[in-house]
Design an enzyme around this catalytic site. Structure first.
Site, PDB file in Angstrom:
ATOM      1  N   ASN A   1       2.713   8.935   4.513  1.00  9.66           N
ATOM      2  CA  ASN A   1       3.049  10.354   4.702  1.00  9.66           C
ATOM      3  C   ASN A   1       1.843  11.277   4.839  1.00  9.66           C
ATOM      4  OD1 ASN A   1       2.612   9.848   1.974  1.00  9.66           O
ATOM      5  ND2 ASN A   1       3.846  11.584   1.341  1.00  9.66           N
TER       6      ASN A   1
ATOM      7  N   GLU B   1       0.502   6.637  -8.028  1.00  9.14           N
ATOM      8  CA  GLU B   1       1.034   7.959  -7.679  1.00  9.14           C
ATOM      9  C   GLU B   1       2.367   7.707  -6.998  1.00  9.14           C
ATOM     10  OE1 GLU B   1      -0.397  10.739  -8.483  1.00  9.14           O
ATOM     11  OE2 GLU B   1      -2.160   9.742  -9.284  1.00  9.14           O
TER      12      GLU B   1
ATOM     13  N   CYS C   1       5.491  13.856  -1.711  1.00 11.34           N
ATOM     14  CA  CYS C   1       5.922  13.516  -3.070  1.00 11.34           C
ATOM     15  C   CYS C   1       6.216  14.765  -3.889  1.00 11.34           C
ATOM     16  CB  CYS C   1       4.853  12.676  -3.739  1.00 11.34           C
ATOM     17  SG  CYS C   1       3.224  13.398  -3.561  1.00 11.34           S
TER      18      CYS C   1
ATOM     19  N   GLU D   1      -5.422  11.287  -9.842  1.00 12.25           N
ATOM     20  CA  GLU D   1      -6.367  11.436  -8.731  1.00 12.25           C
ATOM     21  C   GLU D   1      -7.078  12.772  -8.923  1.00 12.25           C
ATOM     22  OE1 GLU D   1      -3.722  11.155  -5.393  1.00 12.25           O
ATOM     23  OE2 GLU D   1      -4.167   9.039  -5.107  1.00 12.25           O
TER      24      GLU D   1
HETATM   25  P1  NDP Z   1       6.317   2.478  -0.220  1.00 10.62           P
HETATM   26  O1  NDP Z   1       6.459   2.350  -1.679  1.00 10.62           O
HETATM   27  O2  NDP Z   1       7.361   1.895   0.644  1.00 10.62           O
HETATM   28  O3  NDP Z   1       4.930   1.858   0.282  1.00 10.62           O
HETATM   29  C1  NDP Z   1       3.675   2.270  -0.204  1.00 10.62           C
HETATM   30  C2  NDP Z   1       2.652   1.202   0.135  1.00 10.62           C
HETATM   31  O4  NDP Z   1       2.900   0.042  -0.694  1.00 10.62           O
HETATM   32  C3  NDP Z   1       2.725   0.696   1.584  1.00 10.62           C
HETATM   33  O5  NDP Z   1       1.422   0.400   2.039  1.00 10.62           O
HETATM   34  C4  NDP Z   1       3.587  -0.540   1.439  1.00 10.62           C
HETATM   35  O6  NDP Z   1       3.458  -1.442   2.508  1.00 10.62           O
HETATM   36  C5  NDP Z   1       3.058  -1.106   0.150  1.00 10.62           C
HETATM   37  N1  NDP Z   1       3.952  -2.047  -0.513  1.00 10.62           N
HETATM   38  C6  NDP Z   1       5.306  -2.102  -0.456  1.00 10.62           C
HETATM   39  N2  NDP Z   1       5.765  -3.128  -1.213  1.00 10.62           N
HETATM   40  C7  NDP Z   1       4.683  -3.728  -1.766  1.00 10.62           C
HETATM   41  C8  NDP Z   1       4.487  -4.822  -2.663  1.00 10.62           C
HETATM   42  N3  NDP Z   1       5.513  -5.534  -3.144  1.00 10.62           N
HETATM   43  N4  NDP Z   1       3.229  -5.147  -3.017  1.00 10.62           N
HETATM   44  C9  NDP Z   1       2.181  -4.427  -2.575  1.00 10.62           C
HETATM   45  N5  NDP Z   1       2.300  -3.401  -1.719  1.00 10.62           N
HETATM   46  C10 NDP Z   1       3.537  -3.023  -1.334  1.00 10.62           C
HETATM   47  O7  NDP Z   1       6.153   4.051   0.071  1.00 10.62           O
HETATM   48  P2  NDP Z   1       6.105   4.786   1.464  1.00 10.62           P
HETATM   49  O8  NDP Z   1       4.988   4.282   2.314  1.00 10.62           O
HETATM   50  O9  NDP Z   1       7.484   4.812   2.027  1.00 10.62           O
HETATM   51  O10 NDP Z   1       5.686   6.270   0.963  1.00 10.62           O
HETATM   52  C11 NDP Z   1       6.587   7.138   0.406  1.00 10.62           C
HETATM   53  C12 NDP Z   1       6.557   7.107  -1.101  1.00 10.62           C
HETATM   54  O11 NDP Z   1       5.270   7.443  -1.577  1.00 10.62           O
HETATM   55  C13 NDP Z   1       7.487   8.139  -1.715  1.00 10.62           C
HETATM   56  O12 NDP Z   1       8.226   7.593  -2.771  1.00 10.62           O
HETATM   57  C14 NDP Z   1       6.544   9.208  -2.242  1.00 10.62           C
HETATM   58  O13 NDP Z   1       7.055   9.968  -3.297  1.00 10.62           O
HETATM   59  C15 NDP Z   1       5.347   8.420  -2.614  1.00 10.62           C
HETATM   60  N6  NDP Z   1       4.180   9.295  -2.622  1.00 10.62           N
HETATM   61  C16 NDP Z   1       3.642   9.712  -3.822  1.00 10.62           C
HETATM   62  C17 NDP Z   1       2.574  10.608  -3.848  1.00 10.62           C
HETATM   63  C18 NDP Z   1       1.969  11.088  -5.139  1.00 10.62           C
HETATM   64  O14 NDP Z   1       0.900  11.691  -5.092  1.00 10.62           O
HETATM   65  N7  NDP Z   1       2.584  10.837  -6.293  1.00 10.62           N
HETATM   66  C19 NDP Z   1       2.015  11.134  -2.614  1.00 10.62           C
HETATM   67  C20 NDP Z   1       2.644  10.622  -1.422  1.00 10.62           C
HETATM   68  C21 NDP Z   1       3.680   9.723  -1.447  1.00 10.62           C
HETATM   69  P3  NDP Z   1       4.591  -1.393   3.645  1.00 10.62           P
HETATM   70  O15 NDP Z   1       4.461  -0.032   4.231  1.00 10.62           O
HETATM   71  O16 NDP Z   1       4.234  -2.480   4.577  1.00 10.62           O
HETATM   72  O17 NDP Z   1       5.902  -1.601   2.958  1.00 10.62           O
END
Ligand code: NDP
Length: 498
Positions: A151, A249, A283, A461
């Site tokens: 995002n 996060e 998020c 962070e």
């Molecule tokens: P995901 O949880 O789907 O994915 C995040 C990352 O983790 C991706 O690179 C993903 O790869 C990877 N991943 C997924 N499954 C695994 C696993 N089993 N082992 C290791 N890595 C894994 O999130 P999104 O990319 O859809 O992002 C949105 C989410 O991020 C929302 O829930 C949002 O709230 C959160 N977020 C939090 C923030 C904060 O500051 N707290 C800021 C921005 C976002 P792949 O894409 O290939 O699945």
């Protein structure tokens, strides 16, 4: 148009994946292919970790001031390449130019800030009983892993890379497969700035393969993930088996709390910004508007009027205010929640479907969506939707607003809108969340800690705390006495017991 191919970025150069496989990055505005990217898996993660291990001692041996010089150069080079990075970021994730230009323009600040921290960080000399000099050193962890979402691809990565570099670590990055190109380009900028080869490695790929291999790798010392809460739990339990330090996060369900002394226009402008920026895919999205009952109807009417005026369109065009969602999967998810909300009895006051017209036919667009008649226990008020959906709920008392604001499993962020200074701080202190804005929303600074309570994550962070979380403390205890200490000598000398 020819589609550019990207390799994995390991040890200062691009290379194909060991499997020879690649995947396509799709433009969410029309489904066209932006690039082909090598698809890394466990074998490539192993190569990247090994390269990082080789580079780590070289980077760690530099003084903080030397690392700071390179980080300041990084900030400069990043500034120069912003136009190219902005354009690619828009093609990958569909966020409009006005948002990405504003966001990326701030990234150099992270390298400047953490460069300054590397240069100026002071260790401590804690008291120690007896004739001793006692001091601590903060030393880097070693090889760290970063798993990042789609995002804010470059912002979130930068929040992890800058403190990691400042503290002297080497790293392996697994970006989201939806947005791997700007993380690869950051490698070119770091190399040009003077970061030694192998310190920063990027292995694009999927969570279930490359992500899993990185988080379960026994030779990394920290895993820093931004993603969904379920992903965070899965990754933390895997990394925990190797006693790997974890930062996460995760998701949120931020509330915008509007007290009755707030001007209606201000409340509406605040909600539009909080709820619809990035098409709600952040998020800290203002997913819940808690508004005092005395102004509820007026705010809703104005919110609907203003939401209808938001210009959806091609995100590359300067005047576009809202682009598509990142993928079909994401739009399907948002539409599912719209149906859930209607079934739960909420009133769909605006949106809830893709915009009409040929300009939107092949992209993953979704109208800004406003639900009223929402109650706090409904699923749409509890679960993270991660789209342009806001749930409006009226309240009568401050306690009621607080109970609703705190009443989800998340605890990332809240904004409070009031001119009553005592109420603002009282409510802020009672909120169970890591970030609270008073009369603002979604503001961030490299010096200001960012992270969540409860299911929104662990660790922080930004700020000194982020630098420190990329170090480990070494304690050095120096005996300043020349007197012989001989515990087993058979004499009358007073003995010590510690
Ligand atoms: P995901 O949880 O789907 O994915 C995040 C990352 O983790 C991706 O690179 C993903 O790869 C990877 N991943 C997924 N499954 C695994 C696993 N089993 N082992 C290791 N890595 C894994 O999130 P999104 O990319 O859809 O992002 C949105 C989410 O991020 C929302 O829930 C949002 O709230 C959160 N977020 C939090 C923030 C904060 O500051 N707290 C800021 C921005 C976002 P792949 O894409 O290939 O699945």
């Amino acid at each position: 148009m020819t589609v550019k191919h990207w390799g994995l970025s390991i040890d200062g150069g691009y290379r194909p994946a060991k499997s020879g496989r690649s995947f396509s990055v799709e433009n969410p505005k029309d489904g066209s292919i932006v690039a082909e990217v090598a698809e890394g898996d466990a074998a490539d993660i192993e190569v990247a970790v090994t390269a990082a291990e080789r580079a780590f001692p070289v980077w760690a041996a530099l003084t903080g001031a030397e690392r700071a010089d390179i980080m300041h150069r990084t900030a400069e080079l990043l500034r120069r390449r912003l136009p190219e990075l902005v354009t690619i970021e828009i093609d990958q994730i569909g966020r409009p130019r006005r948002e990405m230009a504003a966001q990326l323009a701030r990234l150099p600040e992270w390298f400047s800030y953490f460069g300054a921290v590397a240069r100026t960080h002071e260790d401590t000399v804690p008291p120690f009983a007896g004739e001793y000099l006692n001091y601590t050193r903060r030393v880097p962890l070693g090889v760290v892993g970063h798993v990042t979402p789609w995002n804010h691809p470059l912002l979130i990565l930068t929040k992890k890379v800058a403190p990691s570099l400042a503290a002297g670590n080497a790293m392996v990055v697994k970006p989201s497969e939806l947005a791997p190109i700007t993380p690869l380009l950051l490698g070119e900028i770091l190399k040009e700035a003077g970061v030694p080869d192998g310190v920063y490695n990027v292995v694009p790929g999927f969570g279930a393969t490359a992500g899993l291999a990185l988080s379960s790798h026994p030779r990394i010392r920290k895993l820093d993930l931004t993603g969904g809460t379920e992903t965070g739990k899965a990754v933390a339990s895997i990394a925990g088996r190797n006693l790997v330090k974890m930062a996460a996060e995760l998701g949120g369900k931020a509330a915008v709390i509007v007290f009755p002394d707030t001007d209606v226009q201000r409340a509406v402008a605040a909600t539009l910004f909080a709820s619809f920026i990035a098409s709600g895919q952040t998020c800290v999205q203002g997913a819940r508007l808690l508004v005092h009952r005395s102004m509820h109807d007026q705010v809703v009417a104005e919110l609907v009027r203003r939401a209808a005026e938001i210009r959806l369109g091609d995100p590359q065009i300067e005047t576009t205010q809202m682009g598509p969602l990142v993928s079909k999967k994401q739009r399907d998810l948002v539409q599912r929640y719209v149906h859930i909300g209607i079934e739960e009895g909420a009133h769909l006051a605006f949106g809830g479907e893709p915009p009409q017209g040929s300009a939107f036919a092949s992209g993953f667009y979704m109208l800004p969506t406003i639900f009223t008649n929402v109650t706090p226990r409904m699923r749409i008020a509890q679960e993270e939707i991660f789209g342009p959906v806001v749930c409006v709920m009226p309240f009568d008392t401050e306690e009621e607003a607080l109970t609703a604001a705190n009443g989800t499993e998340f605890g990332l962020a809240t904004s409070i809108w009031t001119r009553d200074i005592a109420r603002a701080h009282r409510v802020a202190h009672a909120l169970q969340c890591g970030i609270t804005w008073i009369n603002d929303h979604h503001r961030i600074d490299p010096a200001s800690p960012w992270g969540g309570f409860k299911m929104s994550g662990i660790g922080r962070e930004n700020g000194l705390v982020a630098y420190e979380e990329y170090t480990q403390i070494q304690n050095i205890i120096v005996n300043l006495s020349d007197t012989l200490f001989d515990w087993y000598a058979d004499d009358d000398q007073a003995k010590r017991y510690s």
